[in-house]
Enzyme design. Structure first.
Site, PDB file in Angstrom:
ATOM      1  N   HIS A 275      -2.811   0.071   6.062  1.00 23.33           N
ATOM      2  CA  HIS A 275      -3.956   0.663   6.766  1.00 23.33           C
ATOM      3  C   HIS A 275      -4.259  -0.157   8.017  1.00 23.33           C
ATOM      4  O   HIS A 275      -4.178  -1.379   8.025  1.00 23.33           O
ATOM      5  CB  HIS A 275      -5.170   0.852   5.858  1.00 23.33           C
ATOM      6  CG  HIS A 275      -5.947  -0.363   5.471  1.00 23.33           C
ATOM      7  ND1 HIS A 275      -6.929  -0.915   6.270  1.00 23.33           N
ATOM      8  CD2 HIS A 275      -5.928  -1.126   4.360  1.00 23.33           C
ATOM      9  CE1 HIS A 275      -7.471  -1.959   5.658  1.00 23.33           C
ATOM     10  NE2 HIS A 275      -6.873  -2.117   4.501  1.00 23.33           N
ATOM     11  N   ASP A 287      -7.287  -8.233   6.624  1.00 24.85           N
ATOM     12  CA  ASP A 287      -7.464  -6.907   6.013  1.00 24.85           C
ATOM     13  C   ASP A 287      -7.758  -5.878   7.084  1.00 24.85           C
ATOM     14  O   ASP A 287      -8.895  -5.669   7.431  1.00 24.85           O
ATOM     15  CB  ASP A 287      -8.617  -6.969   5.003  1.00 24.85           C
ATOM     16  CG  ASP A 287      -8.819  -5.671   4.269  1.00 24.85           C
ATOM     17  OD1 ASP A 287      -7.941  -4.806   4.352  1.00 24.85           O
ATOM     18  OD2 ASP A 287      -9.872  -5.522   3.614  1.00 24.85           O
ATOM     19  N   GLU A 319      -8.952   3.923   5.684  1.00 26.80           N
ATOM     20  CA  GLU A 319      -8.765   3.382   4.323  1.00 26.80           C
ATOM     21  C   GLU A 319     -10.054   2.794   3.795  1.00 26.80           C
ATOM     22  O   GLU A 319     -10.400   2.959   2.623  1.00 26.80           O
ATOM     23  CB  GLU A 319      -7.660   2.311   4.339  1.00 26.80           C
ATOM     24  CG  GLU A 319      -7.210   1.856   2.950  1.00 26.80           C
ATOM     25  CD  GLU A 319      -7.974   0.662   2.376  1.00 26.80           C
ATOM     26  OE1 GLU A 319      -7.705   0.292   1.230  1.00 26.80           O
ATOM     27  OE2 GLU A 319      -8.851   0.101   3.077  1.00 26.80           O
ATOM     28  N   GLU A 320     -10.778   2.096   4.662  1.00 28.62           N
ATOM     29  CA  GLU A 320     -11.979   1.382   4.216  1.00 28.62           C
ATOM     30  C   GLU A 320     -13.109   2.318   3.805  1.00 28.62           C
ATOM     31  O   GLU A 320     -14.065   1.888   3.173  1.00 28.62           O
ATOM     32  CB  GLU A 320     -12.451   0.407   5.306  1.00 28.62           C
ATOM     33  CG  GLU A 320     -11.440  -0.688   5.644  1.00 28.62           C
ATOM     34  CD  GLU A 320     -11.281  -1.737   4.540  1.00 28.62           C
ATOM     35  OE1 GLU A 320     -11.916  -1.598   3.481  1.00 28.62           O
ATOM     36  OE2 GLU A 320     -10.505  -2.697   4.748  1.00 28.62           O
ATOM     37  N   ASP A 348      -1.112  -4.363   2.057  1.00 35.52           N
ATOM     38  CA  ASP A 348      -2.534  -4.473   2.365  1.00 35.52           C
ATOM     39  C   ASP A 348      -2.986  -5.902   2.048  1.00 35.52           C
ATOM     40  O   ASP A 348      -3.086  -6.279   0.889  1.00 35.52           O
ATOM     41  CB  ASP A 348      -3.319  -3.454   1.513  1.00 35.52           C
ATOM     42  CG  ASP A 348      -4.782  -3.354   1.922  1.00 35.52           C
ATOM     43  OD1 ASP A 348      -5.204  -4.100   2.826  1.00 35.52           O
ATOM     44  OD2 ASP A 348      -5.499  -2.533   1.331  1.00 35.52           O
ATOM     45  N   HIS A 445     -13.714  -8.786   4.252  1.00 37.52           N
ATOM     46  CA  HIS A 445     -14.723  -7.827   4.731  1.00 37.52           C
ATOM     47  C   HIS A 445     -15.881  -8.512   5.472  1.00 37.52           C
ATOM     48  O   HIS A 445     -16.996  -8.001   5.481  1.00 37.52           O
ATOM     49  CB  HIS A 445     -15.268  -6.971   3.569  1.00 37.52           C
ATOM     50  CG  HIS A 445     -14.296  -5.907   3.140  1.00 37.52           C
ATOM     51  ND1 HIS A 445     -14.560  -5.009   2.133  1.00 37.52           N
ATOM     52  CD2 HIS A 445     -13.051  -5.614   3.583  1.00 37.52           C
ATOM     53  CE1 HIS A 445     -13.510  -4.205   1.979  1.00 37.52           C
ATOM     54  NE2 HIS A 445     -12.587  -4.558   2.841  1.00 37.52           N
TER      55      HIS A 445
END
Ligand SMILES: [Zn+2]
Length: 484
Positions: A275, A287, A319-320, A348, A445
């Site tokens: 992603h 990420d 994706e998130e 990922d 994140h």
């Protein structure tokens, strides 16, 4: 497939690994050279480009924003230059993001910051309230991960005062269920505090799922939650809070980038993907800039080869927000197109600083079992690492990334992963180094997921394994096809 088969498969892989590596070198010198064309400088170049894009676009590469669109242009340009046939697969999706940072203010919360200690849950409603806090069935300390049922049952809100702010705890049921129960009971807003177990104390990001809920809903660290609960686990806490969420929720367009080799049998597609979008709170270098860079570098290293089977590289959007790009891609395949997909490899987070090199498990039990053929993919990775004396650990596939829609459609899946926000165990520290009791990726994140948060040497090492595996299936997919 029974669990015992996994051990047998690994033992068999170890036995034949030298044979496999030896015959490879003899039969195809060109192919065995390819992984070494992948360099730290090559991976770093892509990571630098993606970080620069985030820096120029508000600090992120979130789906539906200029940062994502620039990332997609970068990938498409590189792939066209490498000679691939490139297309953009557009789709509409329910975009959601903060218009302005959330507010959470109460006596004792002055030290807490938006997007560090508290933040908006995805698909939160907008609004501002000033109201007393009521703790709802908290379980503190939580005896184990996901033990709390706070807010999961309508009965939790039996005597809930209308308009109050419900303080809930992360736990066993979906976030949306908690928030909908609170809204039905007349809550003015919701704060979901983290759970308290190792790796689950800070601010977390989670989605309520589309469509947007009717009331403001924030996530908070345990520390921030503790101030609001003021010693209570149920009922009014005596704290009054000022809370605000200011959210944009609207339909937007985003796209997957698909690059395909001109050569190779189109009836056997060998697909590798990552992603390309980040969360909205950070640049997403690990990420998933790392996986995106890996797939770019693998594709560039194989450009100009003549694969027997058709190669397809995909960078997913959205994706998130819930695997939106990969779900869209799989959903629009006809049965005939679906059959052309021999396998899917997912990458990922492949540069986690406190890493474990995980290989996706290709076998399993019951409903969690990956499609037949997945074990053959795991074996190729396992043999590659064993032949080089590199230790790896297998990990259950789960549903957390873009392989999930492929697995659900029956396509064999595999991939590599180096860990997210869970803590490294002592056994993993002994095997792979690093810090036990600390997350694999402490910036998962978060805004600190910058270039400095990526172990580029690790990502390069895994990119070589990925290139080897793609080249293996580019030559021959009979092992995955036979299993099906
Ligand atoms: Zn990811």
């Amino acid at each position: 497939m029974p669990g015992g088969r996994t051990l047998l498969a690994i033992a068999a892989a170890a036995l034949v690994s030298f044979v496999a590596a030896g015959s490879m070198a003899a039969s195809s010198a060109a192919e065995s050279r390819q992984p070494s064309r992948i360099t730290v400088a090559g991976i770093r170049e892509h990571l630098v480009a993606l970080q620069r894009i985030a820096d120029r676009n508000g600090g992120n590469r979130f789906a539906g924003t200029a940062g994502y669109d620039a990332s997609a242009r970068y990938v498409a340009t590189r792939m066209r230059a490498a000679g691939y046939r490139v297309r953009l697969q557009e789709f509409r999706f329910p975009f959601v993001a903060d218009r302005s940072p959330p507010v959470l203010r109460a006596p004792g919360t002055e030290r807490f910051r938006a997007n560090r200690d508290f933040g908006t849950l995805l698909y939160s409603g907008s609004g501002a309230v000033e109201a007393p806090v009521v703790a709802v069935d908290l379980l503190l300390p939580s005896p184990s991960t996901n033990a709390s049922t706070s807010g999961c049952e309508a009965a939790d809100f039996g005597s809930f005062p209308r308009g109050a702010v419900a303080l809930l705890q992360r736990g066993s049921c979906r976030f949306r269920q908690k928030v909908e129960n609170a809204a039905a009971a007349g809550a003015g807003a919701v704060v979901v505090m983290n759970e308290g177990n190792p790796g689950r104390r800070g601010l977390f990001q989670a989605t309520l799922g589309s469509p947007q809920v009717s009331i403001p809903a924030l996530a908070a660290s345990v520390e921030a939650g503790d101030v609001l609960r003021n010693g209570r686990v149920s009922g009014p806490t005596g704290v009054t809070v000022t809370l605000r969420a200011d959210v944009v929720a609207e339909t937007r367009r985003t796209r997957n980038v698909i690059a395909e080799s001109r050569a190779g049998n189109p009836a056997n597609l060998v697909v590798a993907g990552a992603h390309l979008d980040s969360v909205d709170r950070g640049p997403g270098s690990n990420d998933n800039g790392s996986g995106s860079a890996l797939v770019l570098e693998v594709a560039e290293s194989l450009a100009g080869t003549r694969p027997a089977n058709r190669l397809r590289f995909v960078w997913w959007g959205g994706e998130e927000l819930g695997l939106l790009g990969s779900r869209h891609y799989v959903a629009q395949l006809s049965p005939a197109e679906l059959r052309r997909h021999a396998l899917y490899l997912n990458f990922d987070m492949v540069g986690s600083k406190n890493f474990v090199p995980f290989v996706y498990e290709g076998s399993g039990n019951g409903s969690a079992a990956p499609p037949p053929g997945s074990a053959a993919i795991e074996r190729v990775f396992t043999r590659y690492f064993a032949a080089r004396g590199q230790r790896v650990q297998s990990t259950g596939l789960g549903g957390g990334s873009d392989h999930a829609p492929f697995a659900q459609a029956g396509i064999p899946v595999g991939g590599l992963f180096t860990g997210a926000d869970e803590d490294k165990s002592a056994a993993q520290r002994d095997a792979f180094g690093g810090q036990a009791g600390e997350p694999y990726d402490a910036c998962y994140h978060r805004s600190c997921d910058t270039l400095a948060n990526v172990d580029v040497a690790l990502a390069t090492r895994l990119a070589r394994a990925a290139a080897f595996t793609v080249a293996h299936f580019a030559r021959d997919v009979s092992a995955v096809r036979r299993a099906g």
